[in-house]
Design a protein around this motif. Structure first.
Motif, PDB file in Angstrom:
ATOM      1  N   ASP A  64      78.305  17.614  76.390  1.00 51.65           N
ATOM      2  CA  ASP A  64      78.127  16.229  76.813  1.00 51.65           C
ATOM      3  C   ASP A  64      76.766  15.655  76.456  1.00 51.65           C
ATOM      4  OD1 ASP A  64      80.665  16.246  77.949  1.00 51.65           O
ATOM      5  OD2 ASP A  64      79.916  17.001  79.872  1.00 51.65           O
ATOM      6  N   THR A  65      75.866  16.486  75.932  1.00 51.01           N
ATOM      7  CA  THR A  65      74.542  15.980  75.557  1.00 51.01           C
ATOM      8  C   THR A  65      74.572  15.592  74.086  1.00 51.01           C
ATOM      9  OG1 THR A  65      73.532  17.511  77.140  1.00 51.01           O
ATOM     10  CG2 THR A  65      72.075  16.463  75.542  1.00 51.01           C
ATOM     11  N   PRO A  66      74.368  14.324  73.776  1.00 49.35           N
ATOM     12  CA  PRO A  66      74.579  13.862  72.399  1.00 49.35           C
ATOM     13  C   PRO A  66      73.659  14.546  71.385  1.00 49.35           C
ATOM     14  CG  PRO A  66      74.415  12.003  73.927  1.00 49.35           C
ATOM     15  CD  PRO A  66      73.996  13.226  74.675  1.00 49.35           C
ATOM     16  N   ILE A  67      74.139  14.562  70.151  1.00 46.35           N
ATOM     17  CA  ILE A  67      73.280  14.917  69.026  1.00 46.35           C
ATOM     18  C   ILE A  67      73.091  13.670  68.172  1.00 46.35           C
ATOM     19  CG2 ILE A  67      73.987  17.342  69.027  1.00 46.35           C
ATOM     20  CD1 ILE A  67      75.683  16.710  66.510  1.00 46.35           C
ATOM     21  N   SER A  68      71.954  13.586  67.517  1.00 48.47           N
ATOM     22  CA  SER A  68      71.674  12.391  66.723  1.00 48.47           C
ATOM     23  C   SER A  68      71.883  12.612  65.233  1.00 48.47           C
ATOM     24  CB  SER A  68      70.233  11.923  66.966  1.00 48.47           C
ATOM     25  OG  SER A  68      69.301  12.931  66.591  1.00 48.47           O
ATOM     26  N   LYS A  69      71.932  13.884  64.791  1.00 50.51           N
ATOM     27  CA  LYS A  69      71.965  14.152  63.351  1.00 50.51           C
ATOM     28  C   LYS A  69      72.782  15.402  63.042  1.00 50.51           C
ATOM     29  CE  LYS A  69      67.312  12.217  62.871  1.00 50.51           C
ATOM     30  NZ  LYS A  69      67.059  12.039  64.329  1.00 50.51           N
ATOM     31  N   ILE A  70      73.452  15.362  61.879  1.00 51.89           N
ATOM     32  CA  ILE A  70      74.094  16.542  61.303  1.00 51.89           C
ATOM     33  C   ILE A  70      73.535  16.701  59.897  1.00 51.89           C
ATOM     34  CG2 ILE A  70      76.240  17.672  60.652  1.00 51.89           C
ATOM     35  CD1 ILE A  70      77.691  15.719  62.568  1.00 51.89           C
ATOM     36  N   VAL A  71      72.904  17.839  59.633  1.00 50.96           N
ATOM     37  CA  VAL A  71      72.330  18.116  58.317  1.00 50.96           C
ATOM     38  C   VAL A  71      73.239  19.098  57.586  1.00 50.96           C
ATOM     39  CG1 VAL A  71      70.328  18.939  57.042  1.00 50.96           C
ATOM     40  CG2 VAL A  71      70.009  17.779  59.245  1.00 50.96           C
ATOM     41  N   THR A  72      73.595  18.767  56.354  1.00 48.84           N
ATOM     42  CA  THR A  72      74.372  19.674  55.516  1.00 48.84           C
ATOM     43  C   THR A  72      73.444  20.285  54.476  1.00 48.84           C
ATOM     44  OG1 THR A  72      76.353  18.310  55.831  1.00 48.84           O
ATOM     45  CG2 THR A  72      76.380  19.877  54.002  1.00 48.84           C
ATOM     46  N   THR A  73      73.369  21.616  54.444  1.00 54.20           N
ATOM     47  CA  THR A  73      72.386  22.270  53.589  1.00 54.20           C
ATOM     48  C   THR A  73      72.722  22.176  52.110  1.00 54.20           C
ATOM     49  OG1 THR A  73      73.512  24.420  53.853  1.00 54.20           O
ATOM     50  CG2 THR A  73      71.677  23.910  55.369  1.00 54.20           C
ATOM     51  N   HIS A  74      74.032  22.074  51.782  1.00 51.00           N
ATOM     52  CA  HIS A  74      74.413  21.946  50.372  1.00 51.00           C
ATOM     53  C   HIS A  74      75.886  21.566  50.256  1.00 51.00           C
ATOM     54  CE1 HIS A  74      75.425  26.118  51.320  1.00 51.00           C
ATOM     55  NE2 HIS A  74      76.196  26.159  50.246  1.00 51.00           N
ATOM     56  N   ARG A  75      76.316  21.306  49.043  1.00 57.82           N
ATOM     57  CA  ARG A  75      77.609  20.658  48.782  1.00 57.82           C
ATOM     58  C   ARG A  75      78.835  21.538  48.917  1.00 57.82           C
ATOM     59  NH1 ARG A  75      77.392  19.503  42.302  1.00 57.82           N
ATOM     60  NH2 ARG A  75      75.375  18.611  42.858  1.00 57.82           N
ATOM     61  N   HIS A  76      78.702  22.847  48.995  1.00 50.00           N
ATOM     62  CA  HIS A  76      79.885  23.714  48.968  1.00 50.00           C
ATOM     63  C   HIS A  76      80.770  23.483  50.189  1.00 50.00           C
ATOM     64  CE1 HIS A  76      77.788  26.653  45.996  1.00 50.00           C
ATOM     65  NE2 HIS A  76      78.382  25.649  45.389  1.00 50.00           N
ATOM     66  N   GLN A  77      82.075  23.463  49.936  1.00 54.28           N
ATOM     67  CA  GLN A  77      83.042  23.006  50.933  1.00 54.28           C
ATOM     68  C   GLN A  77      83.017  23.813  52.221  1.00 54.28           C
ATOM     69  OE1 GLN A  77      87.052  22.833  49.475  1.00 54.28           O
ATOM     70  NE2 GLN A  77      87.839  21.750  51.248  1.00 54.28           N
ATOM     71  N   ASP A  78      82.752  25.112  52.130  1.00 56.95           N
ATOM     72  CA  ASP A  78      82.773  25.916  53.349  1.00 56.95           C
ATOM     73  C   ASP A  78      81.662  25.545  54.324  1.00 56.95           C
ATOM     74  OD1 ASP A  78      81.135  27.178  51.260  1.00 56.95           O
ATOM     75  OD2 ASP A  78      80.809  28.807  52.686  1.00 56.95           O
ATOM     76  N   HIS A  79      80.734  24.687  53.905  1.00 59.94           N
ATOM     77  CA  HIS A  79      79.652  24.263  54.797  1.00 59.94           C
ATOM     78  C   HIS A  79      79.869  22.869  55.385  1.00 59.94           C
ATOM     79  CE1 HIS A  79      76.803  27.632  54.157  1.00 59.94           C
ATOM     80  NE2 HIS A  79      77.600  27.791  53.111  1.00 59.94           N
ATOM     81  N   TRP A  80      80.986  22.214  55.023  1.00 56.53           N
ATOM     82  CA  TRP A  80      81.188  20.860  55.558  1.00 56.53           C
ATOM     83  C   TRP A  80      82.627  20.560  55.963  1.00 56.53           C
ATOM     84  CZ3 TRP A  80      84.834  18.715  52.553  1.00 56.53           C
ATOM     85  CH2 TRP A  80      84.801  18.890  51.162  1.00 56.53           C
ATOM     86  N   MET A  81      83.469  21.568  56.127  1.00 56.80           N
ATOM     87  CA  MET A  81      84.881  21.315  56.407  1.00 56.80           C
ATOM     88  C   MET A  81      85.106  20.615  57.751  1.00 56.80           C
ATOM     89  SD  MET A  81      86.931  24.571  54.769  1.00 56.80           S
ATOM     90  CE  MET A  81      85.887  25.837  55.486  1.00 56.80           C
ATOM     91  N   ALA A  82      84.171  20.740  58.691  1.00 54.69           N
ATOM     92  CA  ALA A  82      84.300  20.059  59.986  1.00 54.69           C
ATOM     93  C   ALA A  82      83.405  18.828  60.087  1.00 54.69           C
ATOM     94  CB  ALA A  82      83.961  21.033  61.122  1.00 54.69           C
ATOM     95  N   LEU A  83      82.742  18.484  58.998  1.00 49.99           N
ATOM     96  CA  LEU A  83      81.737  17.416  59.061  1.00 49.99           C
ATOM     97  C   LEU A  83      82.337  16.078  59.472  1.00 49.99           C
ATOM     98  CD1 LEU A  83      78.892  16.335  58.617  1.00 49.99           C
ATOM     99  CD2 LEU A  83      79.401  16.174  56.165  1.00 49.99           C
ATOM    100  N   GLU A  84      83.429  15.693  58.838  1.00 40.49           N
ATOM    101  CA  GLU A  84      84.006  14.379  59.127  1.00 40.49           C
ATOM    102  C   GLU A  84      84.402  14.259  60.598  1.00 40.49           C
ATOM    103  OE1 GLU A  84      87.278  11.287  57.233  1.00 40.49           O
ATOM    104  OE2 GLU A  84      87.344  13.401  56.659  1.00 40.49           O
ATOM    105  N   GLU A  85      85.058  15.286  61.117  1.00 47.49           N
ATOM    106  CA  GLU A  85      85.536  15.233  62.504  1.00 47.49           C
ATOM    107  C   GLU A  85      84.382  15.277  63.498  1.00 47.49           C
ATOM    108  OE1 GLU A  85      88.809  17.539  65.353  1.00 47.49           O
ATOM    109  OE2 GLU A  85      88.748  17.935  63.193  1.00 47.49           O
ATOM    110  N   VAL A  86      83.398  16.124  63.253  1.00 49.91           N
ATOM    111  CA  VAL A  86      82.266  16.226  64.183  1.00 49.91           C
ATOM    112  C   VAL A  86      81.418  14.952  64.142  1.00 49.91           C
ATOM    113  CG1 VAL A  86      80.187  17.517  64.784  1.00 49.91           C
ATOM    114  CG2 VAL A  86      82.242  18.746  64.069  1.00 49.91           C
ATOM    115  N   ALA A  87      81.234  14.402  62.947  1.00 53.25           N
ATOM    116  CA  ALA A  87      80.464  13.158  62.842  1.00 53.25           C
ATOM    117  C   ALA A  87      81.164  12.020  63.577  1.00 53.25           C
ATOM    118  CB  ALA A  87      80.254  12.797  61.374  1.00 53.25           C
ATOM    119  N   LYS A  88      82.476  11.948  63.450  1.00 52.45           N
ATOM    120  CA  LYS A  88      83.234  10.903  64.139  1.00 52.45           C
ATOM    121  C   LYS A  88      83.157  11.074  65.653  1.00 52.45           C
ATOM    122  CE  LYS A  88      87.837   8.800  64.336  1.00 52.45           C
ATOM    123  NZ  LYS A  88      89.222   8.844  63.794  1.00 52.45           N
TER     124      LYS A  88
END
Length: 218
Positions: A64-88
């Motif tokens: 319940d405590t918000p986060i302000s930022k999501i940093v992706t270390t690089h472009r490979h798919q295994d590092h961002w598969m949840a990015l869209e959902e978590v960012a939303k």
């Protein structure tokens, strides 16, 4: 219990309490990816490094405590598969290096270059560009003063070597050079390394093997 950095798929996270920052490490997905939730202890502001997979677990970890930022270390798919959902779900800004940002599944709110700083409450993280694994791979430094330094290296540095450069001599030379000059030559042995997969290490544990890495070319 003291922090070890040893986490497993589906297992509990491991939490490290520093003076100004809390670091929570969790393993997600089928590729053994590590995600790291950092919080400023004074303000509660949060930042997630690599929304790799299992969005539900990451959202639960954030709580319940918000986060302000999501940093992706690089472009490979295994590092961002949840990015869209978590960012939303969180409304957090998305951050990456401009060379890798176009390859992510969401528009990047902020691009960062070598030497830039990312605010986390009353503290900040320094961006270190390590070229070779991908063109825009970044490492994040949290400097707690003195030997209290912490590097989140994505897939650029692991226990036992630098990241995969697909047996390309030029890419390996670039990554090896950046890792030596921008990490090993700059920071002390006590510096803690949090990689994108697997167990943590320190620069001191890896430093004696640098000549071997260079000789073998990977």
């Amino acid at each position: 219990m003291s922090y070890t950095g040893n986490v497993t798929q589906g297992g509990p996270p491991d939490v490290r309490e520093l003076t100004d920052v809390t670091i929570t490490k969790i393993e997600v997905g089928d590729f053994g990816n590590n995600a790291y939730l950092l919080r400023c202890r004074e303000t509660g502001d949060g930042l997630l490094i690599d929304a790799a997979a299992e969005a539900d677990r990451l959202i639960e970890l954030i709580g319940d405590t918000p986060i302000s930022k999501i940093v992706t270390t690089h472009r490979h798919q295994d590092h961002w598969m949840a990015l869209e959902e978590v960012a939303k779900a969180t409304g957090a800004q998305t951050i990456a290096h401009p060379l890798d940002a176009p390859h992510l599944p969401v528009p990047v709110t902020q691009t960062v270059e070598h030497g830039d700083r990312i605010a986390l409450g009353v503290v900040s993280l320094e961006v270190i560009h390590l070229r070779g694994h991908t063109p825009g791979s970044i490492t994040l430094l949290y400097d707690g003063g003195g030997p209290n330094k912490h590097l989140f290296t994505g897939d650029s540095l692991f226990p036992g070597g630098v990241g995969n450069t697909q047996k390309d001599p030029a890419r390996f030379e670039q990554l090896y050079t950046d890792v030596v000059e921008r990490l090993f030559d700059r920071f002390p042995d006590e510096t803690w390394v949090y990689p994108g997969h697997g167990k943590d290490t320190t620069l001191g544990a890896e430093r004696p093997a640098l000549p071997e890495w260079k000789a073998r070319g990977w």
